[in-house]
Design an enzyme around this catalytic site. Structure first.
Site, PDB file in Angstrom:
ATOM      1  N   PHE A  72       0.692  -1.201   0.146  1.00  0.00           N
ATOM      2  CA  PHE A  72      -0.051   0.066   0.019  1.00  0.00           C
ATOM      3  C   PHE A  72       0.590   1.198  -0.196  1.00  0.00           C
ATOM      4  CE2 PHE A  72       0.477  -1.597   4.371  1.00  0.00           C
ATOM      5  CZ  PHE A  72       1.048  -0.444   5.018  1.00  0.00           C
ATOM      6  N   ARG A 100      -2.873   6.724  20.768  1.00  0.00           N
ATOM      7  CA  ARG A 100      -3.316   5.661  20.160  1.00  0.00           C
ATOM      8  C   ARG A 100      -4.886   5.154  20.665  1.00  0.00           C
ATOM      9  NH1 ARG A 100       0.081   3.854  16.271  1.00  0.00           N
ATOM     10  NH2 ARG A 100      -0.332   1.653  16.601  1.00  0.00           N
ATOM     11  N   THR A 106      -6.289   1.312  13.157  1.00  0.00           N
ATOM     12  CA  THR A 106      -5.803   1.715  12.014  1.00  0.00           C
ATOM     13  C   THR A 106      -7.083   1.583  10.992  1.00  0.00           C
ATOM     14  OG1 THR A 106      -3.547   0.978  12.495  1.00  0.00           O
ATOM     15  CG2 THR A 106      -4.149   1.695  10.172  1.00  0.00           C
ATOM     16  N   ARG A 117     -10.753   7.963  14.699  1.00  0.00           N
ATOM     17  CA  ARG A 117     -11.036   7.002  13.616  1.00  0.00           C
ATOM     18  C   ARG A 117     -12.540   6.808  13.312  1.00  0.00           C
ATOM     19  NH1 ARG A 117      -5.146   4.638  13.703  1.00  0.00           N
ATOM     20  NH2 ARG A 117      -4.038   5.933  12.468  1.00  0.00           N
ATOM     21  N   ASN A 127      -7.565   7.258   6.850  1.00  0.00           N
ATOM     22  CA  ASN A 127      -8.114   6.994   8.259  1.00  0.00           C
ATOM     23  C   ASN A 127      -7.863   8.346   9.064  1.00  0.00           C
ATOM     24  OD1 ASN A 127      -5.293   6.837   8.475  1.00  0.00           O
ATOM     25  ND2 ASN A 127      -5.280   4.825   9.606  1.00  0.00           N
ATOM     26  N   HIS A 130      -2.912  10.264  11.834  1.00  0.00           N
ATOM     27  CA  HIS A 130      -1.849   9.428  12.392  1.00  0.00           C
ATOM     28  C   HIS A 130      -1.335   9.634  13.675  1.00  0.00           C
ATOM     29  CE1 HIS A 130       2.299   7.848  12.059  1.00  0.00           C
ATOM     30  NE2 HIS A 130       2.809   8.824  12.534  1.00  0.00           N
ATOM     31  N   GLU A 141       9.453  11.574  14.091  1.00  0.00           N
ATOM     32  CA  GLU A 141       8.373  12.103  13.341  1.00  0.00           C
ATOM     33  C   GLU A 141       8.319  13.747  13.812  1.00  0.00           C
ATOM     34  OE1 GLU A 141       6.128   7.888  13.163  1.00  0.00           O
ATOM     35  OE2 GLU A 141       5.084   9.534  13.972  1.00  0.00           O
TER      36      GLU A 141
HETATM   37  P1  CMP Z   1      -0.692   5.576   9.781  1.00  0.00           P
HETATM   38  O1  CMP Z   1      -1.216   5.398  11.437  1.00  0.00           O
HETATM   39  O2  CMP Z   1      -0.422   6.871   9.161  1.00  0.00           O
HETATM   40  O3  CMP Z   1       0.552   4.788   9.499  1.00  0.00           O
HETATM   41  C1  CMP Z   1       0.580   4.111   8.232  1.00  0.00           C
HETATM   42  C2  CMP Z   1      -0.515   4.175   7.342  1.00  0.00           C
HETATM   43  O4  CMP Z   1      -0.565   3.172   6.401  1.00  0.00           O
HETATM   44  C3  CMP Z   1      -1.770   3.811   8.356  1.00  0.00           C
HETATM   45  O5  CMP Z   1      -2.128   4.865   8.914  1.00  0.00           O
HETATM   46  C4  CMP Z   1      -2.683   3.598   7.231  1.00  0.00           C
HETATM   47  O6  CMP Z   1      -3.320   4.886   6.637  1.00  0.00           O
HETATM   48  C5  CMP Z   1      -1.857   2.916   5.971  1.00  0.00           C
HETATM   49  N1  CMP Z   1      -2.338   1.659   5.916  1.00  0.00           N
HETATM   50  C6  CMP Z   1      -2.080   0.613   6.589  1.00  0.00           C
HETATM   51  N2  CMP Z   1      -2.492  -0.462   6.195  1.00  0.00           N
HETATM   52  C7  CMP Z   1      -3.097  -0.233   4.976  1.00  0.00           C
HETATM   53  C8  CMP Z   1      -3.702  -0.918   3.948  1.00  0.00           C
HETATM   54  N3  CMP Z   1      -3.802  -2.306   4.141  1.00  0.00           N
HETATM   55  N4  CMP Z   1      -4.091  -0.257   2.938  1.00  0.00           N
HETATM   56  C9  CMP Z   1      -3.823   0.881   2.618  1.00  0.00           C
HETATM   57  N5  CMP Z   1      -3.381   1.822   3.773  1.00  0.00           N
HETATM   58  C10 CMP Z   1      -2.847   1.014   4.771  1.00  0.00           C
END
Ligand code: CMP
Length: 152
Positions: A72, A100, A106, A117, A127, A130, A141
């Site tokens: 992804f 979190r 996530t 979320r 989503n 972050h 970060e």
């Molecule tokens: P974030 O917390 O920003 O950290 C990594 C990001 O990757 C996560 O939020 C999601 O938005 C994205 N992500 C994780 N898994 C997937 C997936 N299976 N498909 C698309 N995006 C993903």
């Protein structure tokens, strides 16, 4: 004591109480900056640093480089550079874990009721927010977006 010394001390002080967040392009576009900041404040987080900006695809690739091998990655970095975001450093006891909890899983389909979320995210890719996953990453970060002079 020099100015540089003081800035360095300030940015390294008590890092376990800090986390980093972004309000992502989907939530910005949907007009949810205010709602999400309200939940962050109500959750007891203090804003240490904040900016509204749009990152390039290259900057998104650098920020998310730990995910470079994931299928992804392209979708993620395109999305994160598709529109403006709000980046912020937040402070609270137990900041990483508590944030979190506040943002939820996530995948918003698995997020608990009352989480950011659950309320504002549409999918695992888009989503809404972050949140750093460790104290070490929170520091890395935060430093990606903010100099010591931008943290209060
Ligand atoms: P974030 O917390 O920003 O950290 C990594 C990001 O990757 C996560 O939020 C999601 O938005 C994205 N992500 C994780 N898994 C997937 C997936 N299976 N498909 C698309 N995006 C993903």
């Amino acid at each position: 004591m020099s100015f540089v010394y003081l800035c360095t001390q300030n940015t390294q002080y008590n890092m376990s109480n800090r986390t980093f967040t972004m309000i992502k392009p989907d939530a910005v576009k949907a007009g949810n900056i205010g709602n999400i900041l309200q939940m962050i404040n109500a959750g007891g987080f203090r804003i240490v640093a904040m900016k509204y900006l749009k990152i390039s695809t290259e900057q998104a690739e650098k920020f998310y480089e730990v995910h470079a091998a994931r299928p992804f990655f392209g979708e993620l970095t395109q999305f994160m550079s598709s529109g403006p975001i709000v980046a912020a450093i937040l402070e609270k006891d137990n900041a990483v874990a508590d944030f979190r909890k506040l943002i939820g899983a996530t995948n918003p389909a698995q997020a608990e009721e009352g989480t950011i979320r659950k309320r504002y995210a549409a999918s695992i890719g888009e989503n809404a927010v972050h949140g750093s996953d460790s104290d070490e990453n929170a520091q890395i970060e935060g430093a990606f977006f903010f100099s010591g002079l931008e943290q209060f």
